[in-house]
Motif scaffolding. Structure first.
Motif, PDB file in Angstrom:
ATOM      1  N   ARG A  11       0.821  -1.212   0.000  1.00  0.00           N
ATOM      2  CA  ARG A  11       0.000   0.000   0.000  1.00  0.00           C
ATOM      3  C   ARG A  11       0.847   1.251   0.000  1.00  0.00           C
ATOM      4  N   VAL A  12       2.099   1.077   0.376  1.00  0.00           N
ATOM      5  CA  VAL A  12       3.038   2.194   0.469  1.00  0.00           C
ATOM      6  C   VAL A  12       4.223   1.858  -0.422  1.00  0.00           C
ATOM      7  N   ALA A 337       1.214  -9.209   4.608  1.00  0.00           N
ATOM      8  CA  ALA A 337      -0.211  -9.444   4.357  1.00  0.00           C
ATOM      9  C   ALA A 337      -1.013  -8.159   4.547  1.00  0.00           C
ATOM     10  N   ALA A 338      -0.534  -7.270   5.418  1.00  0.00           N
ATOM     11  CA  ALA A 338      -1.243  -6.011   5.654  1.00  0.00           C
ATOM     12  C   ALA A 338      -0.878  -4.938   4.624  1.00  0.00           C
ATOM     13  N   GLY A 339       0.104  -5.233   3.764  1.00  0.00           N
ATOM     14  CA  GLY A 339       0.479  -4.264   2.740  1.00  0.00           C
ATOM     15  C   GLY A 339       1.605  -3.330   3.150  1.00  0.00           C
ATOM     16  N   ASP A 387       1.029   2.709  12.681  1.00  0.00           N
ATOM     17  CA  ASP A 387      -0.119   2.061  13.335  1.00  0.00           C
ATOM     18  C   ASP A 387      -0.147   0.567  13.037  1.00  0.00           C
ATOM     19  N   THR A 388       0.090   0.212  11.780  1.00  0.00           N
ATOM     20  CA  THR A 388      -0.001  -1.187  11.380  1.00  0.00           C
ATOM     21  C   THR A 388       1.114  -2.013  12.024  1.00  0.00           C
ATOM     22  N   ALA A 392       0.722  -5.048  14.673  1.00  0.00           N
ATOM     23  CA  ALA A 392       1.273  -6.378  14.418  1.00  0.00           C
ATOM     24  C   ALA A 392       2.188  -6.815  15.558  1.00  0.00           C
ATOM     25  N   LEU A 393       2.808  -5.856  16.255  1.00  0.00           N
ATOM     26  CA  LEU A 393       3.737  -6.196  17.342  1.00  0.00           C
ATOM     27  C   LEU A 393       3.022  -6.450  18.650  1.00  0.00           C
ATOM     28  N   THR A 394       1.889  -5.797  18.848  1.00  0.00           N
ATOM     29  CA  THR A 394       1.237  -5.895  20.151  1.00  0.00           C
ATOM     30  C   THR A 394       0.002  -6.798  20.095  1.00  0.00           C
ATOM     31  N   ALA A 395      -0.232  -7.394  18.899  1.00  0.00           N
ATOM     32  CA  ALA A 395      -1.414  -8.252  18.731  1.00  0.00           C
ATOM     33  C   ALA A 395      -1.339  -9.464  19.666  1.00  0.00           C
TER      34      ALA A 395
END
Ligand SMILES: *Cc1c(COP(=O)(O)O)cnc(C)c1O
Length: 395
Positions: A11-12, A337-339, A387-388, A392-395
């Motif tokens: 996405r980036v 997977a999140a882009g 944010d992403t 992903a780190l604190t999930a």
């Protein structure tokens, strides 16, 4: 809305892409680039420049070339191309060249490649002195350090030769630079690579600019040529199915580690050379440093990660923002997977280079995951990325 499948592209943008802002000037203090270090030759990739530098040094079949145990796999094929043998030397926990190990292996080598990882330079005065003591030619690998200085001198000016990879810092599709502050480059004669190559390079940069919405005003004027281009490419690819014809652009532009000697004497495209001249290194350095520091403040203290470098010294223009991660493979998969575009530098290593050769290199290869901090990232993209990654780190 979240999609069930991984996006086709991040996405980036992972590398700088062309935008109208690319050509703005910065008020920031100007940092020098390798182009200020000495004589220059513009080729199509950093690895081609490595091949030329070693050839200029007179490296011959059977010679040893000291290569850092933590490396890009693209650094080794140019050594093999000359029939020489890579001799891997150790690095410290943050990538600093191990001077004792180099001294011990120097009798087996004629040249030393030193990499300024992520833009953070090596101890150049010490390496220069070591090379002089042992009769080694020094090649500064500035692939991550196109811009930057050491003791007030541009990176690239301590080595007998230096190389840089233009694609990592500029919004272009191909490009590498061979530099020498100490030797003439008169013997390095380059030829144009042809009209097809020139067109492909220019259109590719414009296409990426469109894809990420950086060049909307130009869209209407250019969609037709772009459509024609892909039709022409398809036709060409069909014709090339027998494998006899030469590709229009080197595979180095498609994130492979290949070394194609057919590009050794080819000049970089006019588009790339103009861009290098027109784009301001001051703006690139100021924005990359700012983005690096924002990523570091937001992510550097989260659980499960630590920044590879404790701080960002003056004079450094970072390539990407490297984190040492406990479960780098898992995090890379979740981010992909999140882009979120991630860079895994030095992963994998050249076959045979393992913890027995250098424990630090094996560890860094496994654990370092980097995020883009380039000058064309927008504030909203940086926020989304932060944010992403946090999620992903604190999930
Ligand atoms: C990318 C890279 C190279 C090669 O540059 P290309 O332009 O991709 O050929 C050389 N050394 C290092 C450390 C690199 O990361």
């Amino acid at each position: 809305m979240p999609s069930a499948t991984a996006p086709l592209r991040p996405r980036v943008p992972i590398t700088p892409i062309l935008s109208a802002a690319s050509f703005l000037r910065a008020n920031a203090q100007r940092l020098p680039s390798v182009l200020d270090a000495g004589a220059t030759r513009f080729v199509t990739s950093g690895r081609i420049a490595i091949g030329l530098a070693l050839r200029e040094m007179g490296i011959r079949p059977g010679d040893g070339v000291l290569v850092p145990a933590w490396h890009s796999a693209s650094m080794v094929p140019p050594v093999l191309w000359l029939g020489a043998t890579p001799v891997f030397y150790r690095i410290g926990p943050d990538g600093a060249a191990d001077l004792e190990d180099i001294a011990a292996k120097a009798p087996r080598a004629r040249a030393l490649m030193a990499t300024h990882y992520f833009g953070f330079h090596q101890d150049l005065p010490a390496l220069r002195a070591l090379c002089d003591r042992h009769g080694l030619a020094l090649l500064e690998d500035c692939a991550h350090a196109f811009i930057g200085e050491c003791q007030g001198k541009p990176l690239g000016s301590f080595g007998d030769y230096a190389i840089a990879s233009s694609m990592k810092f500029f919004p272009i599709y191909e490009g590498g630079v061979l530099v020498s502050a100490r030797h003439p480059l008169d013997a390095v004669a380059l030829r144009p690579a042809g009209a097809g190559f020139e067109a492909k390079v220019a259109l590719n940069s414009l296409e990426r600019g469109f894809a990420y919405g950086r060049l909307p005003a130009l869209r209407a004027a250019l969609w037709l040529p772009l459509v024609l281009k892909s039709a022409a490419w398809k036709l060409r690819r069909a014709r090339q199915a027998d494998g006899a014809a030469t590709a229009l652009a080197p595979t180095s532009s498609d994130s492979s580690f290949d070394f194609d000697p057919r590009w050794i004497d080819k000049r970089s495209s006019l588009f790339a050379r103009l861009t290098l001249r027109l784009v301001s290194p001051g703006r690139i350095a100021a924005l990359r440093r700012d983005h690096y520091q924002r990523l570091d403040q937001a992510l550097g203290k989260l659980p499960g990660v630590r920044p590879l470098f404790g701080h960002l010294p003056d004079g450094v223009c970072p390539w990407v923002y490297p984190l040492v991660v406990q479960d780098a493979d898992g995090l890379a998969a979740r981010l992909g997977a999140a882009g979120v575009p991630v860079v895994r530098f030095g992963h994998p290593l050249w076959p045979g280079v393992d913890a027995a050769v250098c424990p630090n290199a094996a560890h860094l290869s496994r654990s370092v995951l980097s995020l883009p901090c380039h000058q064309e990232l927008r504030a909203a993209e940086l926020d989304w990325m932060i944010d992403t990654v946090r999620g992903a780190l604190t999930a």
